[in-house]
Design a protein around this motif. Structure first.
Motif, PDB file in Angstrom:
ATOM      1  N   GLY A 161       5.223  -6.014   5.299  1.00 52.01           N
ATOM      2  CA  GLY A 161       5.989  -6.415   4.119  1.00 52.01           C
ATOM      3  C   GLY A 161       5.735  -5.536   2.901  1.00 52.01           C
ATOM      4  N   VAL A 162       5.567  -4.233   3.147  1.00 53.50           N
ATOM      5  CA  VAL A 162       5.373  -3.293   2.029  1.00 53.50           C
ATOM      6  C   VAL A 162       6.302  -2.104   2.234  1.00 53.50           C
ATOM      7  CG1 VAL A 162       2.928  -3.944   1.769  1.00 53.50           C
ATOM      8  CG2 VAL A 162       3.556  -1.996   3.245  1.00 53.50           C
ATOM      9  N   SER A 163       6.299  -1.184   1.245  1.00 55.34           N
ATOM     10  CA  SER A 163       7.143  -0.002   1.369  1.00 55.34           C
ATOM     11  C   SER A 163       6.488   1.019   2.293  1.00 55.34           C
ATOM     12  CB  SER A 163       7.370   0.630  -0.006  1.00 55.34           C
ATOM     13  OG  SER A 163       6.162   1.265  -0.419  1.00 55.34           O
ATOM     14  N   GLN A 164       7.323   1.950   2.800  1.00 53.33           N
ATOM     15  CA  GLN A 164       6.799   3.008   3.667  1.00 53.33           C
ATOM     16  C   GLN A 164       5.819   3.886   2.886  1.00 53.33           C
ATOM     17  OE1 GLN A 164      10.193   4.834   5.592  1.00 53.33           O
ATOM     18  NE2 GLN A 164       8.892   5.865   7.100  1.00 53.33           N
ATOM     19  N   ALA A 165       6.072   4.063   1.591  1.00 55.73           N
ATOM     20  CA  ALA A 165       5.176   4.884   0.760  1.00 55.73           C
ATOM     21  C   ALA A 165       3.787   4.249   0.702  1.00 55.73           C
ATOM     22  CB  ALA A 165       5.741   5.031  -0.646  1.00 55.73           C
ATOM     23  N   THR A 166       3.765   2.906   0.601  1.00 58.10           N
ATOM     24  CA  THR A 166       2.466   2.212   0.548  1.00 58.10           C
ATOM     25  C   THR A 166       1.698   2.424   1.857  1.00 58.10           C
ATOM     26  OG1 THR A 166       3.367   0.569  -0.945  1.00 58.10           O
ATOM     27  CG2 THR A 166       1.364  -0.040   0.237  1.00 58.10           C
ATOM     28  N   VAL A 167       2.417   2.337   2.977  1.00 55.61           N
ATOM     29  CA  VAL A 167       1.771   2.573   4.276  1.00 55.61           C
ATOM     30  C   VAL A 167       1.136   3.960   4.285  1.00 55.61           C
ATOM     31  CG1 VAL A 167       2.178   2.934   6.750  1.00 55.61           C
ATOM     32  CG2 VAL A 167       3.258   1.010   5.559  1.00 55.61           C
ATOM     33  N   SER A 168       1.893   4.928   3.805  1.00 57.53           N
ATOM     34  CA  SER A 168       1.392   6.298   3.808  1.00 57.53           C
ATOM     35  C   SER A 168       0.149   6.431   2.922  1.00 57.53           C
ATOM     36  CB  SER A 168       2.507   7.234   3.333  1.00 57.53           C
ATOM     37  OG  SER A 168       1.967   8.483   2.993  1.00 57.53           O
ATOM     38  N   TYR A 169       0.224   5.803   1.726  1.00 58.40           N
ATOM     39  CA  TYR A 169      -0.939   5.854   0.827  1.00 58.40           C
ATOM     40  C   TYR A 169      -2.183   5.270   1.502  1.00 58.40           C
ATOM     41  CZ  TYR A 169       1.335   7.453  -3.454  1.00 58.40           C
ATOM     42  OH  TYR A 169       1.965   8.206  -4.405  1.00 58.40           O
ATOM     43  N   VAL A 170      -1.998   4.107   2.089  1.00 63.16           N
ATOM     44  CA  VAL A 170      -3.160   3.398   2.650  1.00 63.16           C
ATOM     45  C   VAL A 170      -3.738   4.159   3.853  1.00 63.16           C
ATOM     46  CG1 VAL A 170      -3.932   1.307   3.856  1.00 63.16           C
ATOM     47  CG2 VAL A 170      -2.401   1.138   1.854  1.00 63.16           C
ATOM     48  N   LEU A 171      -2.849   4.528   4.796  1.00 64.49           N
ATOM     49  CA  LEU A 171      -3.368   5.104   6.043  1.00 64.49           C
ATOM     50  C   LEU A 171      -3.867   6.533   5.868  1.00 64.49           C
ATOM     51  CD1 LEU A 171      -0.946   3.602   8.684  1.00 64.49           C
ATOM     52  CD2 LEU A 171      -3.186   2.787   7.927  1.00 64.49           C
ATOM     53  N   ASN A 172      -3.406   7.198   4.799  1.00 66.86           N
ATOM     54  CA  ASN A 172      -3.915   8.547   4.562  1.00 66.86           C
ATOM     55  C   ASN A 172      -5.047   8.562   3.547  1.00 66.86           C
ATOM     56  OD1 ASN A 172      -2.272   9.883   6.401  1.00 66.86           O
ATOM     57  ND2 ASN A 172      -0.550   9.833   4.958  1.00 66.86           N
ATOM     58  N   ASN A 173      -5.497   7.348   3.126  1.00 65.77           N
ATOM     59  CA  ASN A 173      -6.623   7.247   2.189  1.00 65.77           C
ATOM     60  C   ASN A 173      -6.405   8.056   0.921  1.00 65.77           C
ATOM     61  OD1 ASN A 173      -8.405   5.509   3.539  1.00 65.77           O
ATOM     62  ND2 ASN A 173      -8.940   7.160   4.961  1.00 65.77           N
ATOM     63  N   ARG A 174      -5.178   8.083   0.440  1.00 64.54           N
ATOM     64  CA  ARG A 174      -4.930   8.848  -0.782  1.00 64.54           C
ATOM     65  C   ARG A 174      -5.561   8.157  -1.985  1.00 64.54           C
ATOM     66  NH1 ARG A 174       0.503  10.617  -0.663  1.00 64.54           N
ATOM     67  NH2 ARG A 174       0.794  11.998   1.120  1.00 64.54           N
ATOM     68  N   GLU A 175      -6.080   8.952  -2.845  1.00 63.86           N
ATOM     69  CA  GLU A 175      -6.637   8.422  -4.098  1.00 63.86           C
ATOM     70  C   GLU A 175      -5.497   8.204  -5.082  1.00 63.86           C
ATOM     71  OE1 GLU A 175     -10.356   8.891  -4.879  1.00 63.86           O
ATOM     72  OE2 GLU A 175     -10.483   8.959  -2.688  1.00 63.86           O
ATOM     73  N   GLY A 176      -5.764   7.447  -6.121  1.00 62.51           N
ATOM     74  CA  GLY A 176      -4.840   7.430  -7.276  1.00 62.51           C
ATOM     75  C   GLY A 176      -3.829   6.303  -7.257  1.00 62.51           C
ATOM     76  N   ALA A 177      -3.410   5.873  -6.052  1.00 64.65           N
ATOM     77  CA  ALA A 177      -2.405   4.812  -6.023  1.00 64.65           C
ATOM     78  C   ALA A 177      -3.089   3.461  -6.261  1.00 64.65           C
ATOM     79  CB  ALA A 177      -1.689   4.811  -4.685  1.00 64.65           C
ATOM     80  N   ARG A 178      -2.478   2.634  -7.115  1.00 66.47           N
ATOM     81  CA  ARG A 178      -3.090   1.320  -7.346  1.00 66.47           C
ATOM     82  C   ARG A 178      -2.589   0.327  -6.300  1.00 66.47           C
ATOM     83  NH1 ARG A 178      -1.689   0.685 -13.309  1.00 66.47           N
ATOM     84  NH2 ARG A 178      -1.125   2.875 -13.080  1.00 66.47           N
TER      85      ARG A 178
END
Lengths: 341, 341
Positions: free
Chosen positions: A16-33
């Motif tokens: 139930g989230v956006s594809q961008a959020t999935v990418s942020y989480v699974l790639n361990n990107r910094e900076g996204a809240r």
């Protein structure tokens, strides 16, 4: 199993989230809240669906695949090589890399290089003789940043960084010790097995060099790993005046601890005294060395620092394109004196 | 190194042929009528430019990547395991696969499965305990066709094919032999080292079972690989009535040949007669077994057929989704009787 592999869109829908959020989480990107709760939900959905980001995703994140490819050689791997690999794996893990050992040992030359390159590793650590100019060309063209060769001392390359193995000095150290302990002749045993013979010849060069420098007789003995072959050799020695009764002490560098054990067993069976008639030096300092009677004098290869230095060198080449240590010795060695000399 | 990797278009231009011809030649497609001269020109251009087809190209051609991924375990690899891997590599090569051994040994569970899956292997051959349902899910979802687990006998899985290792029967075979040769007590030595201890315990179960069946006293001895620890153990044996002078023969299964050698050296130093007071059985039939005096009785693991059978099983699962041998023993074993019992 036959269904199409899940995509990041499937994970996004499930969580139930956006594809961008999935990418942020699974790639361990910094900076996204993103809240811990959301992160957990995305991770769970990915695990449940069995979603696997393509290697490309990781490449985008770190700038490289993180894979260090080490081709396996078509030789028997002894405890030293196996231990070295285990330690190197640990050191590379610590720096964020994953080591893979590539089999298919019969692949040669450019064909081998092409097979390795297909996995898009960031670094390749290979036996020097496999790194022909054409092969290195293939690896660099495929974007592999660090190509490092492992070879005997004396081998050099303008095209890759090198790690050296100094077999000759092992033989020389053993020979100097045998002379210091009173041996009046020197013999180097060389295994006849494929893959060991080359190393044996290099070690023997060191023994021969020391013999020549001190003007003592030198013999090279090619020996299969068998009691029968060794016993036949003793008959030849007897014919040449080396015997269980003689007063001249003969020094033998036995290539490694296994050969030293073989020699000592057959010497004892035939009434030769160790070290009285024949002094024996092994190499490797295997557990068995201390358990032989007499306890075996041997050359120990100290590889404690090598895996860490090698991992660090590789990391430098990956990150900076160069290293401060273009030439690195894979081991230091030291004589371990016991009772067989 | 910094230039963009060459494409098949670059190869086509260099060789003066169409991009389709390059694809036909480099993917070894059948059916296209291309002269040997043209094939050679394309291959030369590809080598000169260092062109590497993406793994995807191979996948399109054969339907799969041909990679068989074997995760490395965080245990010491002895000569048996190393030899098995070498032989398996050869057998897989023969069937057109390339084996890769994946390091990064600390990666666990789903994270490990995801890292393996990133390389898009066609098969994964992993220790049973790493193949949780979730991990297998990840592997299958990534399109990996064959997931095969290696585990002790008794371990079973509904989700993957299995290869079994029967440690218990090794201990049982050693124990039966010791009793047949006159031992009146049975002892199993278990190494204290991480990674070996579990196998030692399984082997000891077999010794204990045989002891119980014949109503003879059984002792389990946890032993570090050191002469001091072993000598201390002999003191305890003396206190318990086992001595170099007693008339009861004691049977010891020493876990492996290295431990057998350790025990025999310390027994000899302390005046115990082998096999008079203490009979010793090892395991592995290492080269050292024949070189010990007395020559060591040991349990030999016969893995001659296992790599070929395993490669064949894997190939069946890849091609047909199932195998006729869902359960395969990794070795058979046999007692090699020498002089220590």
């Amino acid at each position: 199993m036959s269904a199409k592999p899940p995509t990041s869109l499937d994970v996004a829908r499930d969580a139930g989230v956006s594809q961008a959020t999935v990418s942020y989480v699974l790639n361990n990107r910094e900076g996204a809240r993103i809240s811990d709760e959301t992160r957990a939900r995305v991770q769970e959905a990915a695990d449940r669906l069995g979603y696997v980001p393509h290697a490309g995703a990781r490449t985008l994140r770190t700038g490289h695949s993180g894979l260090v490819l080490v081709p396996l050689a078509d030789i028997p791997y002894g405890p030293l090589a196996v231990g070295l690999m285990e330690e190197l794996d640990r050191e590379l893990s610590r720096l964020g890399y994953s080591m893979i050992q590539y089999g298919a040992r019969r692949l040669k030359g450019v064909a081998a290089a092409r097979a390795w390159a297909e996995l898009r590793p960031v670094a390749v650590l290979a036996p020097a003789e496999r790194l022909t100019r054409q092969a290195v060309n293939v690896l660099h063209s495929a974007g592999i940043r660090a190509v490092i060769g492992i070879g005997a001392v004396g081998w050099s390359s303008e095209i890759v960084s090198t790690v050296t193995m100094d077999h000759e000095e092992i033989g020389a150290t053993a020979a100097e010790h045998l002379l210091a302990r009173g041996s009046r002749t020197l013999t180097a045993i060389i295994p006849t097995e494929d893959g060991l013979r080359d190393m044996g010849l290099l070690r023997a060069v060191g023994v021969q060099r020391v013999a020549a420098a001190h003007g003592v007789p030198y013999t090279q003995v090619d020996l299969a790993f068998s009691e029968t072959a060794t016993a036949a050799r003793l008959d030849a020695w007897r014919a040449a005046g080396i015997s269980g009764e003689g007063r001249t002490k003969h020094g033998v560098f036995a290539y490694n601890d296994d050969y030293a054990m073989l020699l000592m067993a057959v010497l004892a069976d035939n009434g030769f005294a160790v070290p009285g008639n024949v002094a024996v030096v092994g190499c490797d300092d295997l557990p068995l060395a201390k358990l032989l009677r007499p306890r075996l004098t041997t050359v120990r290869l100290n590889v404690t620092d090598a895996p860490a230095l090698l991992a660090q060198t590789l990391d430098e080449v990956v990150k900076e394109g160069v290293t401060r240590q273009p030439r690195l010795a894979l081991w230091t060695h030291a004589l371990v004196e016991r009772d067989s000399t």
